[in-house]
Scaffold this motif. Structure first.
Motif, PDB file in Angstrom:
ATOM      1  N   ASP A  76       0.846  -1.210   0.000  1.00 47.04           N
ATOM      2  CA  ASP A  76       0.000   0.000   0.000  1.00 47.04           C
ATOM      3  C   ASP A  76       0.875   1.252   0.000  1.00 47.04           C
ATOM      4  OD1 ASP A  76      -2.131  -1.686   0.126  1.00 47.04           O
ATOM      5  OD2 ASP A  76      -2.529  -1.383   2.266  1.00 47.04           O
ATOM      6  N   TRP A  77       1.954   1.187   0.796  1.00 52.12           N
ATOM      7  CA  TRP A  77       2.865   2.332   0.885  1.00 52.12           C
ATOM      8  C   TRP A  77       3.517   2.588  -0.482  1.00 52.12           C
ATOM      9  CZ3 TRP A  77       8.103   2.823   0.030  1.00 52.12           C
ATOM     10  CH2 TRP A  77       8.665   4.048   0.395  1.00 52.12           C
ATOM     11  N   ARG A  78       3.940   1.517  -1.149  1.00 51.65           N
ATOM     12  CA  ARG A  78       4.565   1.684  -2.477  1.00 51.65           C
ATOM     13  C   ARG A  78       3.586   2.320  -3.451  1.00 51.65           C
ATOM     14  NH1 ARG A  78       6.664  -3.606  -1.565  1.00 51.65           N
ATOM     15  NH2 ARG A  78       5.031  -4.509  -2.851  1.00 51.65           N
ATOM     16  N   ALA A  79       2.327   1.832  -3.406  1.00 52.11           N
ATOM     17  CA  ALA A  79       1.316   2.354  -4.341  1.00 52.11           C
ATOM     18  C   ALA A  79       1.172   3.869  -4.188  1.00 52.11           C
ATOM     19  CB  ALA A  79      -0.023   1.670  -4.090  1.00 52.11           C
ATOM     20  N   ALA A  80       1.268   4.348  -2.961  1.00 52.44           N
ATOM     21  CA  ALA A  80       1.039   5.777  -2.710  1.00 52.44           C
ATOM     22  C   ALA A  80       2.309   6.617  -2.805  1.00 52.44           C
ATOM     23  CB  ALA A  80       0.407   5.951  -1.323  1.00 52.44           C
ATOM     24  N   ASN A  81       3.482   5.986  -2.607  1.00 54.37           N
ATOM     25  CA  ASN A  81       4.694   6.797  -2.444  1.00 54.37           C
ATOM     26  C   ASN A  81       5.818   6.551  -3.442  1.00 54.37           C
ATOM     27  OD1 ASN A  81       4.279   8.332   0.240  1.00 54.37           O
ATOM     28  ND2 ASN A  81       3.590   6.249   0.676  1.00 54.37           N
ATOM     29  N   ILE A  82       5.778   5.457  -4.163  1.00 53.52           N
ATOM     30  CA  ILE A  82       6.923   5.123  -5.020  1.00 53.52           C
ATOM     31  C   ILE A  82       6.521   5.041  -6.501  1.00 53.52           C
ATOM     32  CG2 ILE A  82       8.562   3.256  -5.615  1.00 53.52           C
ATOM     33  CD1 ILE A  82       9.432   4.766  -3.158  1.00 53.52           C
ATOM     34  N   GLY A  83       7.324   5.688  -7.335  1.00 54.91           N
ATOM     35  CA  GLY A  83       7.221   5.491  -8.777  1.00 54.91           C
ATOM     36  C   GLY A  83       8.516   4.840  -9.216  1.00 54.91           C
ATOM     37  N   TYR A  84       8.418   3.654  -9.771  1.00 59.86           N
ATOM     38  CA  TYR A  84       9.628   2.884 -10.087  1.00 59.86           C
ATOM     39  C   TYR A  84       9.816   2.838 -11.607  1.00 59.86           C
ATOM     40  CZ  TYR A  84      13.172  -0.699  -8.984  1.00 59.86           C
ATOM     41  OH  TYR A  84      14.340  -1.382  -8.822  1.00 59.86           O
ATOM     42  N   ILE A  85      11.006   3.323 -12.053  1.00 57.66           N
ATOM     43  CA  ILE A  85      11.335   3.229 -13.488  1.00 57.66           C
ATOM     44  C   ILE A  85      12.348   2.088 -13.645  1.00 57.66           C
ATOM     45  CG2 ILE A  85      12.193   4.457 -15.511  1.00 57.66           C
ATOM     46  CD1 ILE A  85      11.650   7.092 -13.967  1.00 57.66           C
ATOM     47  N   PHE A  86      11.940   1.068 -14.418  1.00 59.09           N
ATOM     48  CA  PHE A  86      12.812  -0.101 -14.581  1.00 59.09           C
ATOM     49  C   PHE A  86      13.773   0.096 -15.760  1.00 59.09           C
ATOM     50  CE2 PHE A  86       8.790  -1.546 -12.795  1.00 59.09           C
ATOM     51  CZ  PHE A  86       9.178  -2.365 -11.752  1.00 59.09           C
ATOM     52  N   GLN A  87      14.822  -0.697 -15.737  1.00 55.19           N
ATOM     53  CA  GLN A  87      15.766  -0.641 -16.860  1.00 55.19           C
ATOM     54  C   GLN A  87      15.108  -1.182 -18.136  1.00 55.19           C
ATOM     55  OE1 GLN A  87      19.490  -2.686 -16.190  1.00 55.19           O
ATOM     56  NE2 GLN A  87      20.126  -2.494 -18.313  1.00 55.19           N
ATOM     57  N   THR A  88      14.373  -2.289 -17.976  1.00 55.82           N
ATOM     58  CA  THR A  88      13.812  -2.951 -19.169  1.00 55.82           C
ATOM     59  C   THR A  88      12.321  -2.635 -19.322  1.00 55.82           C
ATOM     60  OG1 THR A  88      13.555  -4.893 -17.787  1.00 55.82           O
ATOM     61  CG2 THR A  88      15.461  -4.856 -19.253  1.00 55.82           C
ATOM     62  N   HIS A  89      11.910  -1.483 -18.964  1.00 60.95           N
ATOM     63  CA  HIS A  89      10.545  -0.969 -19.111  1.00 60.95           C
ATOM     64  C   HIS A  89       9.520  -1.763 -18.292  1.00 60.95           C
ATOM     65  CE1 HIS A  89      12.981   0.090 -22.493  1.00 60.95           C
ATOM     66  NE2 HIS A  89      12.622  -0.951 -23.225  1.00 60.95           N
ATOM     67  N   ASN A  90       9.540  -3.100 -18.509  1.00 61.08           N
ATOM     68  CA  ASN A  90       8.618  -3.968 -17.757  1.00 61.08           C
ATOM     69  C   ASN A  90       7.166  -3.531 -17.856  1.00 61.08           C
ATOM     70  OD1 ASN A  90      10.509  -5.794 -16.929  1.00 61.08           O
ATOM     71  ND2 ASN A  90      10.959  -4.732 -15.015  1.00 61.08           N
ATOM     72  N   LEU A  91       6.755  -3.217 -19.069  1.00 57.30           N
ATOM     73  CA  LEU A  91       5.333  -2.927 -19.260  1.00 57.30           C
ATOM     74  C   LEU A  91       4.586  -4.250 -19.345  1.00 57.30           C
ATOM     75  CD1 LEU A  91       5.546  -0.092 -21.952  1.00 57.30           C
ATOM     76  CD2 LEU A  91       5.462   0.115 -19.467  1.00 57.30           C
ATOM     77  N   VAL A  92       3.305  -4.229 -18.959  1.00 52.11           N
ATOM     78  CA  VAL A  92       2.499  -5.451 -19.067  1.00 52.11           C
ATOM     79  C   VAL A  92       2.108  -5.601 -20.545  1.00 52.11           C
ATOM     80  CG1 VAL A  92       0.405  -6.622 -18.318  1.00 52.11           C
ATOM     81  CG2 VAL A  92       1.662  -5.184 -16.712  1.00 52.11           C
TER      82      VAL A  92
END
Lengths: 380, 240
Positions: B81-97
């Motif tokens: 829950d904390w990550r959902a509200a506080n973290i934006g993570y940019i991956f090296q390999t995009h990792n899009l669904v």
């Protein structure tokens, strides 16, 4: 949860080949499950109905096939005089096959007025007056009419018996939809001179207060010294005894139903495990974004459930349509078991699909939810 | 009080009989609006530190306090829950669904927050505009170039307006020209929107755009040639 429905559905579509195979496998399994259930329903209805308990069947002693049971017709008058007996119907039975068969045709020759009064039949086509006035007239059960493509006005011949179809009926007892009713004296004559004056069995309806076992014993004792000995049982027991070999097979088929459930479970679980293994990294990304492990678990369960439910409903729907339309019955020695679809059976099948879908998703869902995010993100 | 306060952060792995310590009692303060780059040799522990700050990895000891919440003490569910509200993570390999469009990928973090569909739509449009991909909203990842995929990844990271944006080698898979575009975008997000950023990179050019440039060497954080020290720093928790 519904917010993620597009993700779940598109995930299933991504591996559509695998999804289709799982859905079709589940459909086949639930189809078989319903067929097995329908036969068991038919057998249960045959042996447990009210009529099965309050009606006695008098058969020739030590005879099983209708072709070999020959009772003097005037036994009916003797039985009718016994206290507790309401009515006795002499019945001549003719069948094209005494052994177990899926296309058994059973003629019941009865006094025409008794057909209407003693059986709960509703004519879907034709009329009763034609039946009562024509000696070779026959009213045909809907199931046998469907199977043999019989229509009102057509002649139908099997062996030495040739009848004119004057009506097609539906019965409240599904097994009777596989019968053909004709006149007793017609059926007696059509089987040769020796058959005149003889019947296959007597059907005695009892008063509410009468004890079936006591009256059965009384009947058998009364004819023990007569020209032909008898064996009298309640209709339910008679049918169960007659179909005992078949009933044993049907009982065994019960395990086939369990096997179908196991098959669906294995199939859906395997597919779900594969789907989870293919998406370890994707699930880790979703967890990084903020999806709780429990939500990942629920997404996996949803995938498993959808496959199981769609397959299950397809199989159940197809089976129900085929069972309702086909009028299938299996018979032996003149007694038939109708394959009986029911709403309850359909709902049971749907519940099985639902529960199996959930169970099949538990282990892969748990694995997906418990995966360590950093390790999973490192996967290629 | 700093936005992020890291105290005594230690991470140890066991590899056979050997104990590896990529993070050795690290202390660090990151202020609101800081742009911090974290460099170091491969295996130096920079991604380990980033993942701990992002709440996707647990340290062996120490604390990470963000906005007054010690995230090392949160349960898995609360941490999500904390990550959902506080973290934006940019991956090296995009990792899009892969089965979701650019729009749907960007929408994912918003679906975890209490928000109407109209509000979600508005935020996605803004995020798509920020990464100049409005015309690619309904394209699937396979229909996008590597640079466009990474921009979708950035839009997904910023759309929920998180407290911190973390990036693990966000330009590692891109060519030189696309790297320039992405760095320009990242800089604008920091300077124009005031987003707090922590980027891990092994590329000095990428690291050079940050206001604060840190290096991890032998488990210690180095800034401007000296080990990072925080006044009053102490190890606040210790776990096995």
């Amino acid at each position: 949860m519904f917010k993620f429905a597009p993700y779940v559905l598109k995930g299933l579509w991504r591996y559509r080949g695998r999804t289709m195979l799982t859905v079709s496998g589940t459909a086949v399994a639930l189809f078989v499950f319903c067929f097995v259930g329908a036969v068991q329903n038919g057998l249960a209805q045959l042996t447990r109905s009210q009529q099965a308990e309050r009606t006695l069947v008098v058969f020739q002693e030590n005879r099983f096939c209708p072709a070999s049971s020959k009772l003097p017709e005037d036994y009916a008058r003797t039985v009718e005089k016994l206290p507790g007996v309401k009515e006795v119907i002499p019945i001549k039975v003719f069948t094209n096959n005494c052994r177990a068969s899926l296309d058994v045709v059973v003629f019941h020759g009865m006094p025409p007025e008794k057909v209407r009064s003693a059986r709960d039949l509703t004519l879907a086509e034709g009329n009763w007056s034609d039946f009562e006035t024509r000696t070779d007239a026959a009213v045909v059960g809907q199931a046998v009419a469907n199977r043999r493509n019989l229509q009102v006005g057509k002649k139908f011949t099997i062996g030495e018996v040739s009848v004119s179809v004057v009506g097609i009926f539906q019965s409240s007892v599904a097994a009777e939809d596989s019968f053909i009713y004709t006149h007793l004296d017609f059926l007696q004559r059509s089987q040769g001179k020796n058959s005149v004056g003889t019947v296959t069995m007597l059907e005695a309806t009892l008063d509410e207060a009468a004890g079936p076992d006591a009256i059965a014993s009384q009947i058998d004792a009364g004819f023990r010294s007569g020209p032909v000995g008898t064996t009298t049982r309640s209709k339910g027991i008679f049918q169960r005894d007659t179909l005992s070999d078949l009933a044993e097979l049907i009982g065994f088929a019960h395990y086939l139903g369990f096997a179908c459930v196991g098959l669906v479970l294995t199939l859906v679980a395997t597919t779900t495990v594969m789907a989870v293994q293919d998406r370890v990294k994707e699930h880790a990304v979703l967890q990084t974004i903020g999806l709780r492990p429990l939500r990942i678990f629920r997404l996996v369960i949803a995938e498993s459930l959808i496959q199981s439910l769609i397959g299950g409903l397809l199989g159940i729907g197809t089976a129900m349509l085929l069972l309702a339309w086909g009028g299938f019955a299996i018979g032996a020695e003149g007694v038939t078991i109708a394959f009986q679809p029911s709403l309850e059976l359909g709902l049971t099948g749907a519940a099985v699909s639902l529960v199996v879908g959930i169970i099949a998703g538990i282990i892969p869902g748990w694995q997906a939810a418990q995966a360590k995010i950093v390790m999973a993100l490192r996967q290629a | 009080m700093a936005l992020i306060e890291i105290r005594g952060l230690t991470k140890q792995f066991r590899k056979g009989d050997e104990v590896i310590t990529p993070l050795d009692a690290v202390d660090l303060d990151i202020e609101q609006g800081d742009f911090v780059s974290l460099m170091g040799a491969s295996g130096s522990g920079k991604s380990t530190l980033l993942n701990a700050v992002a709440g996707i990895d647990r340290p062996t000891a120490g604390s990470i306090v963000v906005h007054g919440v010690d995230i090392t003490r949160l349960s898995r569910g609360k941490l999500a829950d904390w990550r959902a509200a506080n973290i934006g993570y940019i991956f090296q390999t995009h990792n899009l669904v892969p089965v979701l469009t650019a729009y749907e990928n960007i929408e994912l973090p918003l679906m975890l927050l209490p928000m109407s569909a109209a509000e979600r739509h508005k935020r996605i449009q803004i995020a798509l505009e920020a990464v100049s991909l409005l015309d690619r909203a309904h394209h699937y990842p396979r229909q996008l170039s590597g640079g466009q995929e990474q921009r979708v990844g950035i839009a997904r990271a910023i759309v929920a307006n998180p407290t911190v944006i973390v990036g693990d080698e966000p330009t590692g898979d891109l060519d030189a020209s696309t790297t320039e575009q992405i760095l320009d975008l990242v800089q604008r997000l920091n300077s124009e929107l005031g987003m707090t950023m922590l980027l891990v990179t092994h590329d000095a050019k990428v690291g050079g755009i940050a206001q604060r440039q840190l290096r991890l060497e032998r488990g210690k954080l180095i800034e401007k040639g000296r080990e990072v020290s925080v006044v009053g720093a102490s190890v606040t928790s210790q776990r096995a």
